[in-house]
Design a protein around this motif. Structure first.
Motif, short mmCIF file in Angstrom:
data_model
loop_
_atom_site.label_atom_id
_atom_site.label_comp_id
_atom_site.label_asym_id
_atom_site.label_seq_id
_atom_site.Cartn_x
_atom_site.Cartn_y
_atom_site.Cartn_z
N ARG A 113 0.84 -1.21 0.00
CA ARG A 113 0.00 0.00 0.00
C ARG A 113 0.88 1.26 0.00
O ARG A 113 0.67 2.19 -0.77
CB ARG A 113 -0.86 -0.04 1.27
N ARG A 114 1.90 1.25 0.87
CA ARG A 114 2.74 2.45 1.01
C ARG A 114 3.55 2.71 -0.28
O ARG A 114 3.55 3.82 -0.81
CB ARG A 114 3.68 2.29 2.21
N VAL A 115 4.21 1.66 -0.75
CA VAL A 115 5.02 1.84 -1.97
C VAL A 115 4.12 2.19 -3.15
O VAL A 115 4.46 3.03 -4.00
CB VAL A 115 5.85 0.58 -2.28
N GLY A 116 2.97 1.54 -3.18
CA GLY A 116 2.03 1.82 -4.27
C GLY A 116 1.64 3.28 -4.32
O GLY A 116 1.65 3.91 -5.38
N HIS A 117 1.31 3.83 -3.14
CA HIS A 117 0.96 5.25 -3.11
C HIS A 117 2.14 6.12 -3.55
O HIS A 117 1.97 7.08 -4.30
CB HIS A 117 0.51 5.66 -1.70
N GLU A 118 3.32 5.74 -3.09
CA GLU A 118 4.51 6.53 -3.47
C GLU A 118 4.73 6.48 -4.98
O GLU A 118 5.11 7.48 -5.59
CB GLU A 118 5.75 6.00 -2.75
N LEU A 119 4.52 5.30 -5.55
CA LEU A 119 4.76 5.19 -6.99
C LEU A 119 3.71 5.95 -7.81
O LEU A 119 4.04 6.53 -8.85
CB LEU A 119 4.82 3.73 -7.42
N ILE A 120 2.49 5.97 -7.33
CA ILE A 120 1.48 6.78 -8.03
C ILE A 120 1.88 8.26 -7.94
O ILE A 120 1.78 9.01 -8.92
CB ILE A 120 0.06 6.52 -7.46
N ASP A 121 2.37 8.66 -6.76
CA ASP A 121 2.88 10.05 -6.63
C ASP A 121 4.03 10.28 -7.60
O ASP A 121 4.14 11.34 -8.22
CB ASP A 121 3.38 10.30 -5.21
N TRP A 122 4.88 9.26 -7.71
CA TRP A 122 6.05 9.38 -8.61
C TRP A 122 5.55 9.63 -10.03
O TRP A 122 6.04 10.51 -10.74
CB TRP A 122 6.87 8.09 -8.54
N ILE A 123 4.56 8.87 -10.44
CA ILE A 123 4.05 9.01 -11.82
C ILE A 123 3.37 10.37 -12.00
O ILE A 123 3.55 11.04 -13.02
CB ILE A 123 3.07 7.86 -12.16
N ALA A 124 2.62 10.78 -10.97
CA ALA A 124 1.95 12.10 -11.07
C ALA A 124 2.99 13.21 -11.22
O ALA A 124 2.84 14.12 -12.05
CB ALA A 124 1.06 12.33 -9.85
N ASP A 125 4.08 13.12 -10.44
CA ASP A 125 5.17 14.12 -10.54
C ASP A 125 5.82 14.04 -11.92
O ASP A 125 6.17 15.07 -12.51
CB ASP A 125 6.25 13.87 -9.48
N TYR A 126 5.99 12.82 -12.39
CA TYR A 126 6.62 12.61 -13.70
C TYR A 126 5.82 13.37 -14.77
O TYR A 126 6.39 14.11 -15.58
CB TYR A 126 6.67 11.11 -14.01
N PHE A 127 4.52 13.21 -14.76
CA PHE A 127 3.70 13.90 -15.77
C PHE A 127 3.72 15.42 -15.54
O PHE A 127 3.80 16.18 -16.49
CB PHE A 127 2.26 13.38 -15.75
#
Ligand code: PLP
Length: 486
Positions: A18-32
Motif C-alpha cells: 500500500r505504502r510503496v504503491g501510493h509513493e509510486l502513483i505520486d512518482w508518476i503524477a510528478d513525472y507527468f
C-alpha cells in the motif's frame, strides 16, 4: 518510515504494498507534472545505462527505496519520453491516466486469457469493448474483433487467415516441396508498412510472394497498376490471394482508395486486409469517418488503440469478417486445454499464435468509459487542427514547404532555404539539432527521394503552445545553420 525490505518467503506484505504503491502513483503524477523539464530524447550514449547496472543478479532482496532511487538515477534519464507533449516523432502516441490504471489492475489480476475459463472477464470484456470500438469507427456488424499486441502481429494473423482461405491444405501440408502449389502473392503499395513484408516472410511466402504497387502523386496505391499486376501474375501462373491497403501510411498518412480496390479483390476472390493501424482511430471522429469508406467490404481491418486512442502500449485490434478462417488457421487444442464449455464460448488462443493472452481489454474499457466517444473524438479532432495549423505556417513561409497532403495529424515538410546546396543535408542537420536540444523530437522519411521531416501530433498532452514552440525551434535551427554556412 521503515524500509520496505523483501520478506523471507511470500510476497511483499500488504501494508508495504500500500505504502510503496501510493509513493509510486505520486512518482508518476510528478513525472507527468514535470515531464517538460526533461529532454524528449534520452540524452545518453549507447551503452551508458548498461555500464551503470550491476552485471550480476542481486543475491538478496533489496529494499524498494533503493530500487526506486535507481529508477530516478538510472532508468528515468535513459528514457525517451513518449509522453512528452513535444514528442512529434514516428506516430506520436501517449498513454493516459485511465489506461495506466487498466495496466496496473491487469498486472494485479495476472490473468492468462487463453481459454474462456482461465479469464471469462478478459474474454467477454474484449468482445464487448471491441464491439463498442467497431461501432465508434462505423465498421459494420459483420466484423468481429480480436486483440493482439501490435499491428505487425494483427496483420500477420490476417494474412495467415487469407492463406487458409485459398483452400490449398497449407495448414496440413505446408508450402515447401509442393510442385502443385503456385506462387502465392500479396499486393501492397510502395508506401505500405514494413510489417506486411515481415509477415509475408514469416509466413513462408518469401519476399517474392509480395508485389509492391506504385503510388500516385499523393502516395496512394495506384489502382490501375494493382489490377494490371494481378492480371499479369495470373497469366504467369501465380496465385494472387491477398491485397493489403493502407489507411494512414507510415510515411505520409496517405489513404489508399479502398473503395476502388474492393472490386479488384472481389473480381479475383482475394482477401482485402486494411492496415489502419494509425488512422483507424480517427474514424471515430464523425467528420473523418469516410477514411474507412470501402472497409464495409474488406475482409479484415487492423487498428491500434495504442497509437491514437490514448491506450498504453500494447493493444492492437484486428477486425475480421471470417473468424472461422482465423480459427481454422490457428486453433489447436491439446487434451490438457479441453474444457466442457469449449463449444459454447470463444477462447482467445484459438485465434492466434499465443496461448496465454494479456488482459488488454481492461485498459481500453477504462479509457473508453473515462473519456467517452465524444471525449476521444475531441482530442483527435484537436490534433488534426494543430497539424493543419502547423502546415499553414509551413505553407506561408518562404523557407519551408509541405511535402504531402495533411489528411490527419501528420505533417511532412522540409526546409527549402534559398542558396542551400544540399537540402537533404540541411534538413537532416535541422532535425538532429532540434532533437539534440531535447526540446522536441521529430523523425524523417524519404519522399520522391527527398529527405522529409515528419511532425506527428497525437499525444494527449500536446497543445498549440507545443506546436508553436517546435515551429520556433525549427526556424532557430534553420537560421543558425544558414549563419554558419555563410
Ligand atoms: N502499420 C502502420 C501503417 C504503421 O504506421 C505501423 C507503425 O507505425 C505499423 C503498421 C506497425 O505497428 P506496430 O508497432 O503496432 O506493429
Amino acid at each position: 518510515m521503515s524500509a520496505v525490505n523483501s520478506p523471507k518467503l511470500g510476497d511483499m506484505p500488504g501494508d508495504d504494498f500500500r505504502r510503496v504503491g501510493h509513493e509510486l502513483i505520486d512518482w508518476i503524477a510528478d513525472y507527468f507534472e514535470h515531464i517538460e523539464e526533461r529532454p524528449v530524447l534520452a540524452a545518453i550514449e549507447p551503452g551508458d545505462l548498461k555500464t551503470q547496472l550491476a552485471s550480476v543478479p542481486p543475491a538478496h532482496g533489496e529494499p524498494m527505496e533503493a530500487i526506486i532511487a535507481d529508477l530516478d538515477r538510472l532508468i528515468a534519464p535513459a528514457l525517451t519520453h513518449w509522453s512528452h507533449p513535444s514528442f512529434f516523432a514516428y506516430f506520436a502516441t501517449s498513454t493516459s491516466a485511465p489506461g495506466i490504471f487498466g495496466e496496473l489492475l491487469s498486472a494485479a489480476f495476472d490473468n492468462k486469457a487463453m481459454l474462456w475459463r482461465t479469464s471469462p472477464a478478459s474474454t467477454e470484456l474484449e468482445e464487448v469493448v471491441l464491439d463498442w470500438l467497431r461501432q465508434m469507427m462505423g465498421l459494420d456488424p459483420g466484423m468481429h474483433g480480436i486483440i493482439y499486441d501490435t499491428a505487425s502481429v494483427s496483420s500477420l494473423h490476417a494474412i495467415a487467415a487469407a492463406r487458409e482461405g485459398v483452400e490449398k491444405r497449407i495448414r496440413e501440408e505446408g508450402m515447401s516441396g509442393r510442385p502443385d502449389l503456385p506462387l502465392l502473392r500479396v499486393y501492397v503499395s510502395e508506401q505500405a508498412h514494413s510489417s506486411i513484408e515481415k509477415a509475408v516472410i514469416t509466413l513462408g511466402l518469401g519476399q517474392r510472394g509480395m508485389r509492391k504497387i506504385p503510388t500516385d502523386s499523393a502516395f496512394r496505391m495506384d489502382v490501375r497498376a494493382l489490377a494490371e499486376a494481378i492480371n499479369e501474375d495470373k497469366r504467369n501462373g501465380y496465385l494472387p490471394f491477398c491485397i493489403v491497403a493502407t489507411v494512414g501510411t507510415t510515411s505520409t498518412s496517405s489513404i489508399d482508395p479502398v473503395r476502388e480496390i474492393v472490386p479488384i479483390g472481389e473480381e479475383h476472390a482475394m482477401w482485402l486486409h486494411v492496415d489502419a493501424a494509425y488512422a483507424g482511430s480517427a474514424a471515430i471522429v464523425p467528420e473523418f469517418r469516410d477514411i474507412l469508406t470501402g472497409c464495409e467490404r474488406a475482409d479484415s481491418v487492423v487498428t491500434n488503440p495504442h497509437k491514437w486512442l490514448f491506450t498504453p502500449f500494447d493493444l492492437s485490434v484486428l477486425y475480421c469478417r471470417h473468424m472461422d478462417l482465423l480459427k481454422r488457421a490457428f486453433s489447436l487444442v491439446p487434451e490438457y486445454l479441453r474444457t466442457p464449455e469449449q463449444e459454447k464460448v470463444r477462447s482467445g488462443s484459438d485465434y492466434g499464435i499465443q496461448l496465454g493472452r494479456r488482459f488488454r481489454a481492461l485498459k481500453l474499457w477504462m479509457v473508453m468509459r473515462y473519456f467517452g466517444h465524444e471525449g476521444l473524438a475531441a482530442r483527435i479532432r484537436e490534433h488534426c487542427r494543430l497539424a493543419r495549423l502547423f502546415a499553414s505556417w509551413v505553407d506561408e513561409s518562404p523557407d519551408w514547404e509541405v511535402m504531402a497532403p495533411v489528411p490527419l495529424g501528420l505533417v511532412c515538410f522540409r526546409a527549402r532555404a534559398e542558396g542551400a546546396r544540399d537540402l537533404d543535408a540541411l534538413n537532416e542537420a535541422i532535425m538532429h539539432r532540434a532533437n539534440a536540444s531535447g526540446r522536441a523530437l521529430l523523425s524523417h522519411t524519404r519522399l520522391n527521394d527527398k529527405l522529409t521531416l515528419r511532425l506527428s501530433i497525437g499525444n494527449i498532452r500536446t497543445t498549440e503552445r507545443h506546436v508553436r514552440q517546435v515551429w520556433e525551434l525549427l526556424n532557430e535551427e534553420l537560421r543558425s545553420l544558414e549563419k554558419e554556412n555563410t
